[in-house]
Design a protein around this motif. Structure first.
Motif, PDB file in Angstrom:
ATOM      1  N   ARG A 605      10.475   0.407   2.693  1.00  0.00           N
ATOM      2  CA  ARG A 605       9.178   1.093   2.747  1.00  0.00           C
ATOM      3  C   ARG A 605       8.093   0.245   2.082  1.00  0.00           C
ATOM      4  N   ASP A 607       5.523  -1.095   3.310  1.00  0.00           N
ATOM      5  CA  ASP A 607       4.163  -0.729   3.702  1.00  0.00           C
ATOM      6  C   ASP A 607       3.643   0.436   2.861  1.00  0.00           C
ATOM      7  N   GLU A 610       2.597  -0.729  -0.590  1.00  0.00           N
ATOM      8  CA  GLU A 610       1.239  -1.275  -0.612  1.00  0.00           C
ATOM      9  C   GLU A 610       0.206  -0.150  -0.607  1.00  0.00           C
ATOM     10  N   ARG A 611       0.472   0.914   0.128  1.00  0.00           N
ATOM     11  CA  ARG A 611      -0.458   2.047   0.160  1.00  0.00           C
ATOM     12  C   ARG A 611      -0.531   2.746  -1.204  1.00  0.00           C
ATOM     13  N   ASP A 617      -6.607   4.916  -0.122  1.00  0.00           N
ATOM     14  CA  ASP A 617      -5.711   5.614   0.797  1.00  0.00           C
ATOM     15  C   ASP A 617      -5.842   7.127   0.605  1.00  0.00           C
TER      16      ASP A 617
END
Length: 623
Positions: A605, A607, A610-611, A617
């Protein structure tokens, strides 16, 4: 029992003293010998002696087949779901010897192995004990290795490592995909139910029929150092380690438990238990405890899940035991069910001597509810405890064996082991152990074995603990995470991830299923949240993250409360992300023990990681 006994625990003053006065069984107080070395290292050991131990597990079967032949040794629910299939100690010894003779007749010896691919069951147990009886080690595996296609690489790895001469499944049709693997092509497969098999299989009834072989001669060669089983630990990589488990390790550990809790020998104990046998606690601790004390093991096909709990509750109503072992979520589900199920409450606590949790800390609110139910039903408390140990330690090293009236303590050393504590500046201690219940090494892995022990022969566990009271070792130790899970922020500050995770789980109880502490080489500590079932809607998601406003606000509020008064960036959660996808077994995010594989989660996970550190976000919870 006096009226004062029924005062709610929180109003009873000293809870530990109150628990001691109202516990139903006679307990041994903690007595620890402490040695402080000049370099700061601390050694701990029990002041109680370790008694003699059986040379092998078959010794227990012979004893009870002679002393209590009609005592039920094992029971499991019949296939119709209503009646019970029961085996007495006389019958169990006969069937174990028959299976042992069949294995000897096939030419299996102490150099061979037997892989068990399916989960707990009576036939599984008879085969396992029959193999141990003649010195052939078994390799019990997590059933998801075989049942989930994406987990087959782990199964293939273990089969290649163990090279079994025989493999067992309870249902050949259900395990058809695994049985068709080329790695099993030249292996004899035995199945309790053969219908739907993708290949030729041997009915388990053929092994039970016995054979013309000298089973006594084979059994006579089985001693304390004979390999009994190989338990493959899930670890954090795709290559599990095979823990060599000898008869000595298992038999000694049972004597260590009996020396700590002598009430175990006061009667034939009984448990109704679901804990998986590919894991050391279910397969070695619980099963062997019943065999050693001539007790009754009721195999529970349920699990502490929404789907499986109804089976557990039904079994507990009908065949509740004198000892109860479970993980915290299991006890929480039982406590919830007991609020409206008087029959379950009455059956569970009527004869209960011991309530034992492991795997994580039991929430104190759940502990208090269980105490209340016990008082209502029996007028006294079972001994309520926990312990600590690993697959490599067979498993128990530390154990609470006196009433302490609180959750979170993992105990003091059991007799016969020595604990080495290496403290840091904050008195958080790395724990290492030595004793007769420690493994000789990892199966066919000299490099990992060499790295597992320090220069003094102590097993390096990788876990950390703290003293409840640094000046009083008798009060025991608490678990403080994995040393290997710790990481540094970009400031160079160490984050004790395991300890912080336990704190967060307590604060977010009821909202989360589990959490992952994030922040390696980042400026702040962040949190991945796996929400509790039913708390998040599928409609409120954004690219794999949950955006449910009420849940986000609740988590933010509790984390702010947790951070209040806490100084230091390493102990404060400043951001969180709620993950829409639960931990994936197929993606190897969950080990066969049910714990999270943190490295796999963070990699799979990436990605979302990074969020978590993207302040813009919309799914981010800023604390």
């Amino acid at each position: 029992m006096t009226q004062e006994t029924r005062i709610p625990p929180q109003q009873a003053g000293d809870h530990a003293a109150w628990a001691r006065e109202n516990t139903a069984v006679e307990c041994r107080p903690h007595k620890v010998i402490r040695e402080n070395r000049e370099d700061g290292t601390i050694l701990l050991r029990s002041d109680y002696p370790l008694g003699e131990f059986a040379p092998n597990t078959g010794t227990w079967l012979h004893r009870w087949a002679e002393e209590a032949p009609g005592q039920v040794a094992v029971a499991e629910r019949a296939k119709d779901g209503e009646g019970w299939r029961e085996v007495t100690y006389r019958e169990l010894l006969q069937e174990v010897r028959a299976v042992g003779a069949s294995l000897v007749a096939r030419g299996l010896t102490q150099g061979d192995t037997i892989a068990i691919l399916s989960g707990n069951g009576l036939d599984h147990l008879i085969l396992s004990l029959g193999a141990q009886y003649v010195g052939v080690p078994v390799v019990p595996l997590a059933e998801q290795y075989s049942l989930i296609t994406e987990a087959h690489p782990r199964l293939i790895y273990v089969l290649g490592k163990a090279r079994p001469k025989l493999a067992f499944v309870d249902d050949a049709g259900r395990y058809a995909e695994a049985l068709a693997l080329p790695e099993l092509k030249d292996v004899e497969v035995v199945a309790a139910t053969t219908e739907g098999a993708p290949r030729a299989v041997t009915p388990f009834a053929d092994l039970l029929a016995g054979a013309d072989a000298d089973v006594d001669a084979a059994h006579a060669k089985v001693g304390p150092d004979t390999l009994a089983k190989i338990l493959f630990t899930s670890g954090s990589s795709s290559d599990p380690k095979g823990v060599m488990t000898t008869h000595r390790m298992m038999c000694v550990n049972q004597e260590q438990l009996a020396a700590s809790m002598p009430f175990l020998d006061k009667r034939h104990q009984a448990i109704t238990d679901w804990l998986p046998w590919n894991h050391v606690f279910g397969g070695s601790h619980n099963v062997n405890m019943m065999l050693r004390c001539g007790g009754t093991l009721v195999i529970d096909a349920g699990k502490p899940t929404g789907k499986g709990f109804a089976t557990t509750a039904k079994n507990q109503r009908e065949r509740a035991g004198t000892l109860a072992f479970n993980v915290p979520i299991g006890f929480s589900m039982l406590a919830d069910a007991m609020e409206s199920d008087e029959a379950l409450r009455q059956a569970y606590f009527k004869d209960l001597d011991l309530l034992f949790y492991a795997g994580a800390s039991l929430p104190q609110k759940v502990w208090d509810r269980l105490e209340r139910y016990a008082l209502e039903v029996r007028g006294a408390l079972p001994l309520m405890i926990s312990s600590w140990g690993l697959t490599e330690t067979a498993p128990s090293v530390l154990m609470v064996h006196e009433p302490i009236g609180r959750s979170g303590v993992i105990g003091v050393p059991v007799p016969g082991v020595e604990v080495k504590l290496i403290p840091d500046d904050d008195m958080r201690c790395e724990i290492r152990v030595k004793g007769p219940n420690i493994m000789p090494g990892y199966y066919e892995d000299e490099e990992r074995t060499k790295k597992a022990f320090d220069e003094e022969g102590y097993f390096i566990t990788g876990d950390a603990v703290r003293f409840v009271d640094i000046d009083d070792a008798d009060k025991g130790l608490t678990f403080d995470g994995r040393v290997s899970e710790d990481f540094k922020l970009d400031t160079g500050t160490w984050v004790q991830a395991g300890a912080l995770r336990l704190k967060v789980l307590t604060e977010l109880s009821g909202l989360v299923q589990d959490v992952v502490i994030c922040g390696h080489d980042r400026g702040e500590v962040g949190l991945f949240v796996f929400p509790a079932p039913g708390t998040a809607s599928d409609e409120n998601t954004s690219g794999g993250a949950v955006t449910e406003p009420h849940l986000m606000a609740s988590i933010e509020e509790r984390l702010r409360a947790m951070n209040a008064g806490t100084s230091g960036s390493a102990k404060r959660i400043t951001r969180a992300l709620i993950l829409a996808e639960p931990p994936s077994v197929e993606g190897q995010e969950v080990t066969d023990k049910g714990s999270l594989n943190v490295n796999k989660i963070l990699t799979r996970r990436a990605d979302l990681l990074e969020r978590l550190y993207d302040n813009d976000d919309p799914a981010l919870i800023r604390v």
